[in-house]
Design a protein around this motif. Sequence first.
Motif, PDB file in Angstrom:
ATOM      1  N   MET A   1       0.814  -1.216   0.000  1.00 20.22           N
ATOM      2  CA  MET A   1       0.000   0.000   0.000  1.00 20.22           C
ATOM      3  C   MET A   1       0.853   1.275   0.000  1.00 20.22           C
ATOM      4  SD  MET A   1      -3.205  -0.795  -0.205  1.00 20.22           S
ATOM      5  CE  MET A   1      -4.203   0.528   0.453  1.00 20.22           C
ATOM      6  N   THR A   2       2.159   1.146   0.169  1.00 19.98           N
ATOM      7  CA  THR A   2       3.024   2.329   0.135  1.00 19.98           C
ATOM      8  C   THR A   2       3.173   2.809  -1.305  1.00 19.98           C
ATOM      9  OG1 THR A   2       5.076   1.060  -0.152  1.00 19.98           O
ATOM     10  CG2 THR A   2       4.372   1.514   2.121  1.00 19.98           C
ATOM     11  N   GLU A   3       3.748   3.985  -1.471  1.00 19.78           N
ATOM     12  CA  GLU A   3       4.091   4.451  -2.813  1.00 19.78           C
ATOM     13  C   GLU A   3       5.304   3.659  -3.275  1.00 19.78           C
ATOM     14  OE1 GLU A   3       2.309   6.327  -4.667  1.00 19.78           O
ATOM     15  OE2 GLU A   3       0.904   6.901  -3.110  1.00 19.78           O
ATOM     16  N   HIS A   4       5.328   3.298  -4.533  1.00 16.08           N
ATOM     17  CA  HIS A   4       6.365   2.411  -5.040  1.00 16.08           C
ATOM     18  C   HIS A   4       7.473   3.141  -5.778  1.00 16.08           C
ATOM     19  CE1 HIS A   4       4.014  -0.872  -3.629  1.00 16.08           C
ATOM     20  NE2 HIS A   4       2.981  -0.512  -4.362  1.00 16.08           N
TER      21      HIS A   4
ATOM     22  N   LYS B   1      13.977   4.138  -1.213  1.00 14.41           N
ATOM     23  CA  LYS B   1      14.410   2.878  -0.612  1.00 14.41           C
ATOM     24  C   LYS B   1      15.757   2.453  -1.194  1.00 14.41           C
ATOM     25  CE  LYS B   1      10.522   1.078  -2.104  1.00 14.41           C
ATOM     26  NZ  LYS B   1       9.987   2.247  -2.751  1.00 14.41           N
ATOM     27  N   VAL B   2      16.428   1.603  -0.452  1.00  6.24           N
ATOM     28  CA  VAL B   2      17.643   0.952  -0.933  1.00  6.24           C
ATOM     29  C   VAL B   2      17.268  -0.512  -1.114  1.00  6.24           C
ATOM     30  CG1 VAL B   2      20.021   0.323  -0.400  1.00  6.24           C
ATOM     31  CG2 VAL B   2      19.133   2.541   0.329  1.00  6.24           C
TER      32      VAL B   2
ATOM     33  N   ILE C   1       8.236  -2.442  -8.510  1.00  8.41           N
ATOM     34  CA  ILE C   1       8.567  -2.434  -7.084  1.00  8.41           C
ATOM     35  C   ILE C   1       7.728  -3.442  -6.288  1.00  8.41           C
ATOM     36  CG2 ILE C   1       8.683  -1.024  -4.989  1.00  8.41           C
ATOM     37  CD1 ILE C   1      10.953  -0.458  -7.056  1.00  8.41           C
ATOM     38  N   PRO C   2       6.441  -3.655  -6.592  1.00  8.06           N
ATOM     39  CA  PRO C   2       5.700  -4.692  -5.863  1.00  8.06           C
ATOM     40  C   PRO C   2       6.327  -6.084  -6.005  1.00  8.06           C
ATOM     41  CG  PRO C   2       4.166  -3.255  -6.955  1.00  8.06           C
ATOM     42  CD  PRO C   2       5.534  -2.884  -7.458  1.00  8.06           C
ATOM     43  N   ILE C   3       6.938  -6.351  -7.148  1.00  9.19           N
ATOM     44  CA  ILE C   3       7.622  -7.634  -7.346  1.00  9.19           C
ATOM     45  C   ILE C   3       8.818  -7.715  -6.411  1.00  9.19           C
ATOM     46  CG2 ILE C   3       8.887  -9.042  -9.021  1.00  9.19           C
ATOM     47  CD1 ILE C   3       7.029  -7.722 -11.186  1.00  9.19           C
ATOM     48  N   VAL C   4       9.550  -6.621  -6.293  1.00  5.10           N
ATOM     49  CA  VAL C   4      10.697  -6.573  -5.373  1.00  5.10           C
ATOM     50  C   VAL C   4      10.229  -6.778  -3.934  1.00  5.10           C
ATOM     51  CG1 VAL C   4      12.513  -5.083  -4.428  1.00  5.10           C
ATOM     52  CG2 VAL C   4      12.079  -5.117  -6.892  1.00  5.10           C
TER      53      VAL C   4
ATOM     54  N   LEU D   1       2.083  -6.449 -14.098  1.00 10.99           N
ATOM     55  CA  LEU D   1       1.888  -7.163 -12.828  1.00 10.99           C
ATOM     56  C   LEU D   1       1.100  -8.459 -13.028  1.00 10.99           C
ATOM     57  CD1 LEU D   1       1.119  -4.100 -10.558  1.00 10.99           C
ATOM     58  CD2 LEU D   1       3.189  -5.511 -10.508  1.00 10.99           C
ATOM     59  N   ILE D   2       0.121  -8.435 -13.913  1.00 11.74           N
ATOM     60  CA  ILE D   2      -0.648  -9.649 -14.201  1.00 11.74           C
ATOM     61  C   ILE D   2       0.253 -10.695 -14.838  1.00 11.74           C
ATOM     62  CG2 ILE D   2      -2.500 -10.574 -15.676  1.00 11.74           C
ATOM     63  CD1 ILE D   2      -3.984  -7.874 -15.071  1.00 11.74           C
TER      64      ILE D   2
END
Length: 142
Positions: A39-42, A47-48, A72-75, A117-118
Motif C-alpha cells: 500500500m506504500t508508494e512504489h 528505498k535501498v 517495485i511490488p515484485i521486489v 503485474l498480471i
Amino acid sequence: MLEVKKYDVIYFEHNIISETKIKKSKIDFNPNNKIELLMTEHYPWNKVIKGDLMENIKFPNKNIRFQDHATIPIVINQAKNVGVMYEALYNYDVGHPGNITKKKDKYKDIYEAFEYLINAYSKGILKKEDLTVLFIKKVYLR
C-alpha cells in the motif's frame, strides 16, 4: 545497514520539493506487514534495494507513468527482510523537466503497469491477493 542487518529493502523518509513548498514524508507503516508495504508508494528513490533482488527485474519498455508500480511490488514480494530509516535521505523535485508524472494519459499507463503485474502473477511471482491490494491502492484510493 543492508550488509550488517541483512535487510533486502530499506525504506527511508524523503522530501518532496515543489516551487512553493517542501513536504516531508513520514514512515507510518509496519515493514513486516506485506499488505502495508504493498500500500506504500512504489518509488524506487525512497528505498535501498539489495542488488540481487533487482537481477531479474525489468522495467516496462514503454515510457509509462507507472513504471515503478509495475516493478517495485515484485521486489517487495521477493524481499525477506524489510527495514526502515526514520530520516529523510532524498529530496525529490517534482518540477524537474523529465518528470514523467506530468504526462496526461495516466489511465492508459495504469492499465499497462497492471498488464505487467498480471504477467508476474501468471508466472507465479505475485499472488492474487497482492494484485487485489495493488488494484485497490492505484485505482480506488488514488
